[in-house]
Design a protein around this motif. Structure first.
Motif, PDB file in Angstrom:
ATOM      1  N   MET A   1      74.317 -10.615  74.099  1.00  0.00           N
ATOM      2  CA  MET A   1      73.310 -10.126  73.185  1.00  0.00           C
ATOM      3  C   MET A   1      72.967 -11.152  72.105  1.00  0.00           C
ATOM      4  SD  MET A   1      74.413  -6.153  72.582  1.00  0.00           S
ATOM      5  CE  MET A   1      74.537  -5.020  73.967  1.00  0.00           C
ATOM      6  N   SER A   2      73.949 -11.982  71.753  1.00  0.00           N
ATOM      7  CA  SER A   2      73.749 -12.901  70.640  1.00  0.00           C
ATOM      8  C   SER A   2      72.761 -14.018  70.952  1.00  0.00           C
ATOM      9  CB  SER A   2      75.084 -13.513  70.215  1.00  0.00           C
ATOM     10  OG  SER A   2      75.666 -14.226  71.295  1.00  0.00           O
ATOM     11  N   GLY A   3      72.478 -14.259  72.243  1.00  0.00           N
ATOM     12  CA  GLY A   3      71.605 -15.376  72.577  1.00  0.00           C
ATOM     13  C   GLY A   3      70.229 -15.003  73.095  1.00  0.00           C
ATOM     14  N   LEU A   4      69.901 -13.711  73.149  1.00  0.00           N
ATOM     15  CA  LEU A   4      68.638 -13.285  73.767  1.00  0.00           C
ATOM     16  C   LEU A   4      67.403 -13.833  73.070  1.00  0.00           C
ATOM     17  CD1 LEU A   4      69.001  -9.587  74.937  1.00  0.00           C
ATOM     18  CD2 LEU A   4      68.201 -11.529  76.277  1.00  0.00           C
ATOM     19  N   GLY A   5      67.523 -14.133  71.782  1.00  0.00           N
ATOM     20  CA  GLY A   5      66.368 -14.654  71.055  1.00  0.00           C
ATOM     21  C   GLY A   5      66.211 -16.158  71.159  1.00  0.00           C
ATOM     22  N   LYS A   6      67.172 -16.820  71.806  1.00  0.00           N
ATOM     23  CA  LYS A   6      67.075 -18.270  71.986  1.00  0.00           C
ATOM     24  C   LYS A   6      66.106 -18.598  73.115  1.00  0.00           C
ATOM     25  CE  LYS A   6      71.816 -19.074  70.387  1.00  0.00           C
ATOM     26  NZ  LYS A   6      73.164 -19.597  70.747  1.00  0.00           N
ATOM     27  N   CYS A   7      65.848 -19.880  73.317  1.00  0.00           N
ATOM     28  CA  CYS A   7      64.932 -20.329  74.370  1.00  0.00           C
ATOM     29  C   CYS A   7      65.330 -19.718  75.713  1.00  0.00           C
ATOM     30  CB  CYS A   7      64.966 -21.849  74.457  1.00  0.00           C
ATOM     31  SG  CYS A   7      63.932 -22.533  75.783  1.00  0.00           S
ATOM     32  N   ALA A   8      64.355 -19.155  76.411  1.00  0.00           N
ATOM     33  CA  ALA A   8      64.622 -18.467  77.678  1.00  0.00           C
ATOM     34  C   ALA A   8      65.246 -19.397  78.715  1.00  0.00           C
ATOM     35  CB  ALA A   8      63.327 -17.862  78.225  1.00  0.00           C
ATOM     36  N   ARG A   9      64.794 -20.642  78.759  1.00  0.00           N
ATOM     37  CA  ARG A   9      65.353 -21.586  79.740  1.00  0.00           C
ATOM     38  C   ARG A   9      66.828 -21.841  79.456  1.00  0.00           C
ATOM     39  NH1 ARG A   9      62.421 -27.230  81.274  1.00  0.00           N
ATOM     40  NH2 ARG A   9      60.954 -25.765  82.228  1.00  0.00           N
ATOM     41  N   ARG A 185      60.011 -23.248  79.360  1.00  0.00           N
ATOM     42  CA  ARG A 185      60.810 -23.425  78.141  1.00  0.00           C
ATOM     43  C   ARG A 185      59.994 -22.993  76.925  1.00  0.00           C
ATOM     44  NH1 ARG A 185      60.729 -29.955  78.707  1.00  0.00           N
ATOM     45  NH2 ARG A 185      58.773 -30.403  77.615  1.00  0.00           N
ATOM     46  N   GLU A 186      60.690 -22.492  75.918  1.00  0.00           N
ATOM     47  CA  GLU A 186      60.032 -21.958  74.723  1.00  0.00           C
ATOM     48  C   GLU A 186      60.167 -22.876  73.511  1.00  0.00           C
ATOM     49  OE1 GLU A 186      60.448 -17.203  75.623  1.00  0.00           O
ATOM     50  OE2 GLU A 186      62.210 -18.256  74.863  1.00  0.00           O
ATOM     51  N   GLU A 187      60.917 -23.949  73.678  1.00  0.00           N
ATOM     52  CA  GLU A 187      61.031 -24.975  72.637  1.00  0.00           C
ATOM     53  C   GLU A 187      60.602 -26.308  73.238  1.00  0.00           C
ATOM     54  OE1 GLU A 187      61.713 -24.077  69.659  1.00  0.00           O
ATOM     55  OE2 GLU A 187      62.701 -22.132  69.898  1.00  0.00           O
ATOM     56  N   ASP A 188      60.397 -27.306  72.389  1.00  0.00           N
ATOM     57  CA  ASP A 188      59.919 -28.604  72.871  1.00  0.00           C
ATOM     58  C   ASP A 188      60.943 -29.696  72.579  1.00  0.00           C
ATOM     59  OD1 ASP A 188      58.560 -30.813  73.697  1.00  0.00           O
ATOM     60  OD2 ASP A 188      56.930 -30.660  72.240  1.00  0.00           O
ATOM     61  N   PRO A 189      61.763 -30.069  73.588  1.00  0.00           N
ATOM     62  CA  PRO A 189      62.778 -31.105  73.358  1.00  0.00           C
ATOM     63  C   PRO A 189      62.188 -32.488  73.109  1.00  0.00           C
ATOM     64  CG  PRO A 189      62.658 -30.539  75.688  1.00  0.00           C
ATOM     65  CD  PRO A 189      61.782 -29.562  74.959  1.00  0.00           C
ATOM     66  N   GLU A 190      60.903 -32.665  73.449  1.00  0.00           N
ATOM     67  CA  GLU A 190      60.254 -33.953  73.210  1.00  0.00           C
ATOM     68  C   GLU A 190      60.250 -34.305  71.722  1.00  0.00           C
ATOM     69  OE1 GLU A 190      59.226 -35.928  75.516  1.00  0.00           O
ATOM     70  OE2 GLU A 190      59.120 -34.657  77.312  1.00  0.00           O
ATOM     71  N   LYS A 191      60.283 -33.288  70.864  1.00  0.00           N
ATOM     72  CA  LYS A 191      60.255 -33.520  69.412  1.00  0.00           C
ATOM     73  C   LYS A 191      61.588 -34.037  68.884  1.00  0.00           C
ATOM     74  CE  LYS A 191      56.837 -29.882  68.457  1.00  0.00           C
ATOM     75  NZ  LYS A 191      56.610 -28.588  67.740  1.00  0.00           N
ATOM     76  N   GLU A 193      64.123 -32.269  67.867  1.00  0.00           N
ATOM     77  CA  GLU A 193      64.477 -31.499  66.676  1.00  0.00           C
ATOM     78  C   GLU A 193      65.319 -30.278  67.046  1.00  0.00           C
ATOM     79  OE1 GLU A 193      60.719 -30.411  65.035  1.00  0.00           O
ATOM     80  OE2 GLU A 193      60.221 -32.432  64.334  1.00  0.00           O
ATOM     81  N   PHE A 194      65.931 -29.664  66.016  1.00  0.00           N
ATOM     82  CA  PHE A 194      66.617 -28.392  66.198  1.00  0.00           C
ATOM     83  C   PHE A 194      65.581 -27.356  66.622  1.00  0.00           C
ATOM     84  CE2 PHE A 194      67.903 -24.256  64.592  1.00  0.00           C
ATOM     85  CZ  PHE A 194      69.212 -24.174  65.028  1.00  0.00           C
ATOM     86  N   PRO A 195      65.893 -26.428  67.544  1.00  0.00           N
ATOM     87  CA  PRO A 195      67.218 -26.153  68.125  1.00  0.00           C
ATOM     88  C   PRO A 195      67.546 -26.959  69.380  1.00  0.00           C
ATOM     89  CG  PRO A 195      65.686 -24.459  68.823  1.00  0.00           C
ATOM     90  CD  PRO A 195      64.914 -25.361  67.911  1.00  0.00           C
ATOM     91  N   CYS A 196      66.584 -27.752  69.868  1.00  0.00           N
ATOM     92  CA  CYS A 196      66.831 -28.484  71.121  1.00  0.00           C
ATOM     93  C   CYS A 196      67.985 -29.475  70.994  1.00  0.00           C
ATOM     94  CB  CYS A 196      65.554 -29.204  71.553  1.00  0.00           C
ATOM     95  SG  CYS A 196      64.231 -28.068  72.051  1.00  0.00           S
ATOM     96  N   THR A 197      68.136 -30.085  69.817  1.00  0.00           N
ATOM     97  CA  THR A 197      69.211 -31.064  69.637  1.00  0.00           C
ATOM     98  C   THR A 197      70.595 -30.424  69.714  1.00  0.00           C
ATOM     99  OG1 THR A 197      68.866 -30.811  67.249  1.00  0.00           O
ATOM    100  CG2 THR A 197      67.860 -32.729  68.311  1.00  0.00           C
ATOM    101  N   TRP A 198      70.663 -29.089  69.602  1.00  0.00           N
ATOM    102  CA  TRP A 198      71.934 -28.374  69.719  1.00  0.00           C
ATOM    103  C   TRP A 198      72.095 -27.731  71.084  1.00  0.00           C
ATOM    104  CZ3 TRP A 198      75.844 -27.107  65.960  1.00  0.00           C
ATOM    105  CH2 TRP A 198      75.701 -27.813  64.757  1.00  0.00           C
ATOM    106  N   CYS A 199      71.125 -27.903  71.952  1.00  0.00           N
ATOM    107  CA  CYS A 199      71.160 -27.261  73.259  1.00  0.00           C
ATOM    108  C   CYS A 199      71.938 -28.123  74.256  1.00  0.00           C
ATOM    109  CB  CYS A 199      69.734 -27.028  73.771  1.00  0.00           C
ATOM    110  SG  CYS A 199      69.670 -26.306  75.432  1.00  0.00           S
TER     111      CYS A 199
END
Length: 219
Positions: A1-9, A185-191, A193-199
């Motif tokens: 439940m704690s991760g459902l709001g994170k990027c779907a991928r 994906r719902e975030e852009d790792p190309e940037k 930036e967080f949150p991708c840098t923690w993924c």
């Protein structure tokens, strides 16, 4: 439940790996994060009991279809008409500042909606504790925030509309996991930036690129 709001991928890949390895989905460093969370939770638990609240169901496992989780506990008494979900969060100075500035983030909000639905509670009481009191105070002063850098309490009401969205999202994530589908994906790792840098899947996500074949219901 704690991760459902994170990027779907991130969710789908994490659950696929856990399914393959038959272990609980997690992220690198989580054991340390969990220990810090337990320490902060123990401190706040004593404080809320001293205030006059009663804590029950500590660390209770809770379930919705396809979504396991656990709550820190339930609070009752004092100024509460009925039991509420209690969830304690330990935050570093950066996260505490953004909490004060922007309010509860969507990952936390989704988590609480799941807890409330599973336990049929009308409210969730969140307590936020800064990891570094003096550093957080300096950070808040620097950015001219009015927040109290000690313990922040937030009451979040249950929302049927939000829960319906969460159910649809959960169903689509489960379909993607079972059929090994690479979701949008719902975030852009190309940037970079967080949150991708923690993924933990950032490199894999960059190599895969964006896809639009299967879009999970957004929050």
């Amino acid at each position: 439940m704690s991760g459902l709001g994170k990027c779907a991928r991130q969710q789908v890949w994490g659950l696929q790996e856990a399914k393959d390895e038959e272990v609980e989905a997690d992220t690198p460093g989580a054991p340390w994060q969990n220990l810090m969370g337990y320490a902060g939770q123990a401190i706040v638990a004593k404080i809320v009991v001293d205030m006059g609240y009663t804590i029950t169901d500590q660390e209770k496992p809770v379930y919705l279809p396809g979504i396991p989780g656990h709550i820190d506990g339930k609070l009752s008494g004092l100024d509460l008409d009925s039991p509420v979900i209690w969830d304690n969060k330990v935050r570093n100075q950066f996260a505490y500042y953004h909490l004060a500035k922007d309010g509860i983030d969507k990952v936390t909000r989704v988590q609480q909606q799941c807890y409330m639905a599973a336990e049929k509670c009308l409210y969730s009481m969140l307590t936020f504790v800064p990891f570094d009191l003096s550093g957080t105070r300096s950070h808040l002063n620097r950015w001219k925030s009015e927040a109290n850098p000690q313990i922040m309490r937030v009451m979040l009401p249950y929302s049927e509309e939000e829960h319906e969205t969460i159910e649809k999202r959960t169903q689509m994530i489960q379909i993607a996991v079972d059929n090994r589908i690479t979701v949008t994906r719902e975030e852009d790792p190309e940037k970079g930036e967080f949150p991708c840098t923690w993924c933990p899947f950032m490199k894999r996500c960059l190599a895969t690129g964006q896809t639009t074949d299967f879009m999970v219901t957004p929050i």
